[in-house]
Design a protein around this motif. Structure first.
Motif, PDB file in Angstrom:
ATOM      1  N   GLU A  79       0.855  -1.181   0.000  1.00  0.00           N
ATOM      2  CA  GLU A  79       0.000   0.000   0.000  1.00  0.00           C
ATOM      3  C   GLU A  79       0.889   1.228   0.000  1.00  0.00           C
ATOM      4  O   GLU A  79       1.944   1.238   0.623  1.00  0.00           O
ATOM      5  CB  GLU A  79      -0.910  -0.002   1.231  1.00  0.00           C
ATOM      6  N   GLY A  80       0.475   2.242  -0.726  1.00  0.00           N
ATOM      7  CA  GLY A  80       1.241   3.484  -0.792  1.00  0.00           C
ATOM      8  C   GLY A  80       1.318   4.000  -2.213  1.00  0.00           C
ATOM      9  O   GLY A  80       0.631   3.509  -3.108  1.00  0.00           O
ATOM     10  N   THR A  81       2.177   4.986  -2.398  1.00  0.00           N
ATOM     11  CA  THR A  81       2.359   5.611  -3.706  1.00  0.00           C
ATOM     12  C   THR A  81       3.661   5.128  -4.317  1.00  0.00           C
ATOM     13  O   THR A  81       4.714   5.193  -3.684  1.00  0.00           O
ATOM     14  CB  THR A  81       2.366   7.140  -3.589  1.00  0.00           C
ATOM     15  N   TYR A  82       3.581   4.652  -5.531  1.00  0.00           N
ATOM     16  CA  TYR A  82       4.722   4.114  -6.263  1.00  0.00           C
ATOM     17  C   TYR A  82       4.664   4.625  -7.700  1.00  0.00           C
ATOM     18  O   TYR A  82       3.809   5.440  -8.043  1.00  0.00           O
ATOM     19  CB  TYR A  82       4.692   2.577  -6.238  1.00  0.00           C
ATOM     20  N   LEU A  83       5.559   4.135  -8.536  1.00  0.00           N
ATOM     21  CA  LEU A  83       5.552   4.447  -9.964  1.00  0.00           C
ATOM     22  C   LEU A  83       5.533   3.155 -10.765  1.00  0.00           C
ATOM     23  O   LEU A  83       6.063   2.133 -10.313  1.00  0.00           O
ATOM     24  CB  LEU A  83       6.814   5.238 -10.359  1.00  0.00           C
ATOM     25  N   ILE A  84       4.975   3.221 -11.965  1.00  0.00           N
ATOM     26  CA  ILE A  84       5.151   2.133 -12.924  1.00  0.00           C
ATOM     27  C   ILE A  84       6.570   2.337 -13.453  1.00  0.00           C
ATOM     28  O   ILE A  84       6.870   3.387 -14.020  1.00  0.00           O
ATOM     29  CB  ILE A  84       4.114   2.196 -14.062  1.00  0.00           C
ATOM     30  N   ASP A  85       7.471   1.384 -13.215  1.00  0.00           N
ATOM     31  CA  ASP A  85       8.887   1.632 -13.506  1.00  0.00           C
ATOM     32  C   ASP A  85       9.524   0.685 -14.530  1.00  0.00           C
ATOM     33  O   ASP A  85      10.689   0.850 -14.872  1.00  0.00           O
ATOM     34  CB  ASP A  85       9.705   1.629 -12.216  1.00  0.00           C
ATOM     35  N   ARG A  86       8.771  -0.312 -15.007  1.00  0.00           N
ATOM     36  CA  ARG A  86       9.342  -1.214 -16.013  1.00  0.00           C
ATOM     37  C   ARG A  86       8.220  -2.010 -16.676  1.00  0.00           C
ATOM     38  O   ARG A  86       7.107  -2.063 -16.178  1.00  0.00           O
ATOM     39  CB  ARG A  86      10.373  -2.144 -15.386  1.00  0.00           C
ATOM     40  N   ARG A  87       8.576  -2.640 -17.792  1.00  0.00           N
ATOM     41  CA  ARG A  87       7.626  -3.429 -18.572  1.00  0.00           C
ATOM     42  C   ARG A  87       8.251  -4.788 -18.863  1.00  0.00           C
ATOM     43  O   ARG A  87       9.443  -4.877 -19.116  1.00  0.00           O
ATOM     44  CB  ARG A  87       7.333  -2.721 -19.901  1.00  0.00           C
ATOM     45  N   ASN A  88       7.422  -5.822 -18.837  1.00  0.00           N
ATOM     46  CA  ASN A  88       7.917  -7.148 -19.189  1.00  0.00           C
ATOM     47  C   ASN A  88       6.995  -7.750 -20.252  1.00  0.00           C
ATOM     48  O   ASN A  88       5.927  -8.290 -19.926  1.00  0.00           O
ATOM     49  CB  ASN A  88       7.987  -8.064 -17.969  1.00  0.00           C
ATOM     50  N   PRO A  89       7.407  -7.674 -21.528  1.00  0.00           N
ATOM     51  CA  PRO A  89       6.575  -8.230 -22.591  1.00  0.00           C
ATOM     52  C   PRO A  89       6.607  -9.756 -22.626  1.00  0.00           C
ATOM     53  O   PRO A  89       5.777 -10.374 -23.279  1.00  0.00           O
ATOM     54  CB  PRO A  89       7.190  -7.645 -23.860  1.00  0.00           C
ATOM     55  N   TYR A 153      -1.476  -2.489 -20.651  1.00  0.00           N
ATOM     56  CA  TYR A 153      -0.078  -2.431 -21.090  1.00  0.00           C
ATOM     57  C   TYR A 153       0.101  -1.349 -22.155  1.00  0.00           C
ATOM     58  O   TYR A 153       1.111  -0.645 -22.171  1.00  0.00           O
ATOM     59  CB  TYR A 153       0.337  -3.800 -21.636  1.00  0.00           C
ATOM     60  N   ALA A 154      -0.879  -1.205 -23.044  1.00  0.00           N
ATOM     61  CA  ALA A 154      -0.808  -0.180 -24.094  1.00  0.00           C
ATOM     62  C   ALA A 154      -1.056   1.213 -23.534  1.00  0.00           C
ATOM     63  O   ALA A 154      -0.468   2.195 -23.995  1.00  0.00           O
ATOM     64  CB  ALA A 154      -1.824  -0.482 -25.194  1.00  0.00           C
ATOM     65  N   MET A 155      -1.903   1.322 -22.527  1.00  0.00           N
ATOM     66  CA  MET A 155      -2.327   2.625 -22.020  1.00  0.00           C
ATOM     67  C   MET A 155      -1.368   3.241 -21.005  1.00  0.00           C
ATOM     68  O   MET A 155      -1.177   4.448 -20.984  1.00  0.00           O
ATOM     69  CB  MET A 155      -3.709   2.513 -21.367  1.00  0.00           C
ATOM     70  N   VAL A 156      -0.797   2.428 -20.131  1.00  0.00           N
ATOM     71  CA  VAL A 156      -0.008   2.935 -18.997  1.00  0.00           C
ATOM     72  C   VAL A 156       1.467   2.954 -19.361  1.00  0.00           C
ATOM     73  O   VAL A 156       2.037   1.920 -19.712  1.00  0.00           O
ATOM     74  CB  VAL A 156      -0.263   2.089 -17.733  1.00  0.00           C
ATOM     75  N   LYS A 157       2.080   4.099 -19.250  1.00  0.00           N
ATOM     76  CA  LYS A 157       3.494   4.278 -19.600  1.00  0.00           C
ATOM     77  C   LYS A 157       4.367   4.235 -18.343  1.00  0.00           C
ATOM     78  O   LYS A 157       3.900   4.481 -17.227  1.00  0.00           O
ATOM     79  CB  LYS A 157       3.702   5.619 -20.319  1.00  0.00           C
ATOM     80  N   ASN A 158       5.640   3.943 -18.540  1.00  0.00           N
ATOM     81  CA  ASN A 158       6.597   4.017 -17.437  1.00  0.00           C
ATOM     82  C   ASN A 158       6.596   5.434 -16.874  1.00  0.00           C
ATOM     83  O   ASN A 158       6.491   6.401 -17.624  1.00  0.00           O
ATOM     84  CB  ASN A 158       8.003   3.650 -17.906  1.00  0.00           C
ATOM     85  N   GLY A 159       6.726   5.545 -15.550  1.00  0.00           N
ATOM     86  CA  GLY A 159       6.720   6.834 -14.884  1.00  0.00           C
ATOM     87  C   GLY A 159       5.349   7.245 -14.375  1.00  0.00           C
ATOM     88  O   GLY A 159       5.230   8.237 -13.657  1.00  0.00           O
ATOM     89  N   THR A 160       4.306   6.491 -14.733  1.00  0.00           N
ATOM     90  CA  THR A 160       2.947   6.815 -14.256  1.00  0.00           C
ATOM     91  C   THR A 160       2.848   6.490 -12.764  1.00  0.00           C
ATOM     92  O   THR A 160       3.185   5.383 -12.343  1.00  0.00           O
ATOM     93  CB  THR A 160       1.885   6.003 -15.038  1.00  0.00           C
ATOM     94  N   PRO A 161       2.364   7.436 -11.952  1.00  0.00           N
ATOM     95  CA  PRO A 161       2.179   7.146 -10.525  1.00  0.00           C
ATOM     96  C   PRO A 161       1.032   6.155 -10.313  1.00  0.00           C
ATOM     97  O   PRO A 161       0.051   6.147 -11.043  1.00  0.00           O
ATOM     98  CB  PRO A 161       1.795   8.502  -9.910  1.00  0.00           C
ATOM     99  N   ILE A 162       1.187   5.325  -9.279  1.00  0.00           N
ATOM    100  CA  ILE A 162       0.145   4.383  -8.877  1.00  0.00           C
ATOM    101  C   ILE A 162      -0.043   4.506  -7.375  1.00  0.00           C
ATOM    102  O   ILE A 162       0.930   4.467  -6.608  1.00  0.00           O
ATOM    103  CB  ILE A 162       0.464   2.925  -9.303  1.00  0.00           C
ATOM    104  N   GLN A 163      -1.282   4.693  -6.963  1.00  0.00           N
ATOM    105  CA  GLN A 163      -1.649   4.765  -5.543  1.00  0.00           C
ATOM    106  C   GLN A 163      -2.397   3.500  -5.200  1.00  0.00           C
ATOM    107  O   GLN A 163      -3.444   3.216  -5.780  1.00  0.00           O
ATOM    108  CB  GLN A 163      -2.535   5.991  -5.272  1.00  0.00           C
ATOM    109  N   ILE A 164      -1.849   2.720  -4.255  1.00  0.00           N
ATOM    110  CA  ILE A 164      -2.479   1.475  -3.829  1.00  0.00           C
ATOM    111  C   ILE A 164      -3.036   1.700  -2.423  1.00  0.00           C
ATOM    112  O   ILE A 164      -2.286   1.967  -1.480  1.00  0.00           O
ATOM    113  CB  ILE A 164      -1.485   0.289  -3.849  1.00  0.00           C
ATOM    114  N   ASN A 165      -4.352   1.629  -2.316  1.00  0.00           N
ATOM    115  CA  ASN A 165      -5.055   1.883  -1.059  1.00  0.00           C
ATOM    116  C   ASN A 165      -5.549   0.586  -0.441  1.00  0.00           C
ATOM    117  O   ASN A 165      -5.769  -0.400  -1.146  1.00  0.00           O
ATOM    118  CB  ASN A 165      -6.258   2.803  -1.314  1.00  0.00           C
ATOM    119  N   ALA A 166      -5.791   0.622   0.869  1.00  0.00           N
ATOM    120  CA  ALA A 166      -6.314  -0.544   1.595  1.00  0.00           C
ATOM    121  C   ALA A 166      -7.661  -0.966   1.061  1.00  0.00           C
ATOM    122  O   ALA A 166      -8.370  -0.230   0.447  1.00  0.00           O
ATOM    123  CB  ALA A 166      -6.420  -0.225   3.080  1.00  0.00           C
TER     124      ALA A 166
END
Length: 166
Positions: A79-89, A153-166
């Motif tokens: 839980e918390g704020t992170y980034l999308i930081d990599r892709r695995n095709p 995978y097509a829509m979300v780019k590296n560097g996009t913030p992600i907030q994961i809540n309870a």
């Protein structure tokens, strides 16, 4: 003779086209996804452009979904704020987008418990389609059906913030 050659060539081309498989790599030309929000309790993920919801998805989580992730192997989704930081095709879970877990806070929490924080937290597809929707089954990741993962995978780019809540 020319007519027969043309007919044979045309038939062969159609047969080959019918054998082609759909690519898992899609194109997206809509508004930029500026934020991803995951609400673990509701098992929902939202892709947003600023304040506007572009897409909403049902998700599966880690096999111990309640509470924050504290260490490797606890089966929890952080839980918390992170980034999308990599892709695995070539993920064994169809496609995957990496989440920048652990951050400095996560590392300190795990060390205080004498444990390793773990890593390799992803948004991904499914390895076995029958698993999805049958309770939470990942080791802490966020899972969606493969067809939906192709869109994400097509829509979300590296560097996009992600907030994961309870």
């Amino acid at each position: 003779m020319k007519r027969r050659h043309l007919l044979t060539t045309g038939t062969a081309a159609l047969a080959l086209a019918g054998c082609a498989t759909k690519s898992k790599f899609q194109r997206y030309n809509g508004p930029e996804v500026t934020y991803v929000i995951v609400n673990k309790g509701a098992r929902e993920m939202f892709l947003l452009h600023n304040q506007k919801i572009l897409k909403q998805y049902r998700i599966d989580l880690g096999f111990a979904p309640i509470g924050d992730k504290f260490y490797e192997g606890d089966g929890k989704t952080p839980e918390g704020t992170y980034l999308i930081d990599r892709r695995n095709p070539n993920s064994k879970f169809h496609l995957s987008l990496g989440i920048s877990y652990p951050n400095a806070h996560d590392i300190a929490q795990a060390r205080a418990l004498g444990k390793q924080p773990g890593g390799d937290i992803f948004i991904h597809g499914e390895s076995k389609p029958w698993k999805l929707g049958k309770n939470d089954w990942t080791w802490g990741c966020i899972a969606v059906p493969n067809e939906e993962m192709e869109k994400i995978y097509a829509m979300v780019k590296n560097g996009t913030p992600i907030q994961i809540n309870a």
